[in-house]
Design an enzyme around this catalytic site. Sequence first.
Site, short mmCIF file in Angstrom:
data_model
loop_
_atom_site.label_atom_id
_atom_site.label_comp_id
_atom_site.label_asym_id
_atom_site.label_seq_id
_atom_site.Cartn_x
_atom_site.Cartn_y
_atom_site.Cartn_z
CG ASP A 152 6.52 -1.85 2.19
OD1 ASP A 152 5.41 -2.39 2.38
OD2 ASP A 152 7.00 -0.98 2.94
CG ASP A 163 2.55 -3.64 4.10
OD1 ASP A 163 1.40 -3.22 3.90
OD2 ASP A 163 3.24 -3.25 5.04
CG ASP A 201 3.97 1.69 1.73
OD1 ASP A 201 3.05 1.82 0.89
OD2 ASP A 201 3.91 0.88 2.67
NE ARG A 259 -3.07 1.42 3.43
CZ ARG A 259 -2.31 0.84 4.34
NH1 ARG A 259 -1.06 0.50 4.05
NH2 ARG A 259 -2.77 0.59 5.56
#
Length: 321
Positions: free
Chosen positions: A134, A156, A160, A213
């Site tokens: 991330d 990724d 997050d 997302r």
Amino acid sequence: MSLLRRFPVLVAATALTATTLTAVAVPQLLPTATASTYALQGWATQGGGTTGGGSATAVTVTTASALISNMQASGARVIRVSGTIALSGMNKVAANKTIIGVGSGAAITGGGLNVANVSNVIIRNINFRDWDDDAVNVQYSTRVWVDHNSFSHGYDGAVDVKRASDYVTVSWNKFSNHDKVGLIGHSDDNGGEDRGKLRVTYYANWFDGTTQRHPRVRFGNPVHVFNNYYRSTSGYGVASTCTAGVYVERNYFDSVSKPVVAQTGDSPEGNVKLLNNYLVGSGTPVSRNAASVAAIPYSYTVDAAENVKSIVTGGAGTGKI
């Protein structure tokens, strides 16, 4: 300069829990010649606010070793990133830190920042590229502000937020050439930790040709998504799942076939409240159980949705603060 419409929304709340929030919002139409404030807004203002390193004397770093040692040190620090720093894997960030890029060219490549089990962190004005996990991972942490960064070409998640994190604001960032932008809540079976938390604000972000997302939410209620610009997001814009409550307000959706969905993947449905979003060549956003979306407890300033494209493209990303 043309006058843009801005709405100061004043909200009074009795408490910050998802079940007891009550609020009255009173938008007032006022002329202004400026964009939405670059100051902190949203959930990161709660719980005592987010100040990062505050007024600590700034230290400038140009190497990976200097960056890691300063951001993992105890106490408040303001860390200025100069030039390009290559990292590997996820690198821990300690509490009470501001990590801010110098100019428009400061970059972190290869690895990412792990904001875990801490509070009071600010990450600003950094170009994140080619991360191998991330770019920014927030878990078991509170009072985090991710602002005016640029994210592209990662593996990724870009940003997050998961595992009982709370009071997070993601603002004025540009996301491009990337798939999985922002996850809120890491799995469908983590409700025991996440219910009543994962309260995140997304505002004034530019999603430029990304896939999904933006964010994808589990359990958090309310998650506030306002004044963002979505251009040609190929999967979906916002997703609410796992009984989350997402308030999608005055965003600009440009050529987005699925602006807002209430289910994705194998996750059960979430809840969505919509208000005054602007659609250009886009599909119809989904609304579901709007009354189940908790009220917003903080005051905030919003721009009219039709002005969001010009405001956000002019202000989001690095080199703008």
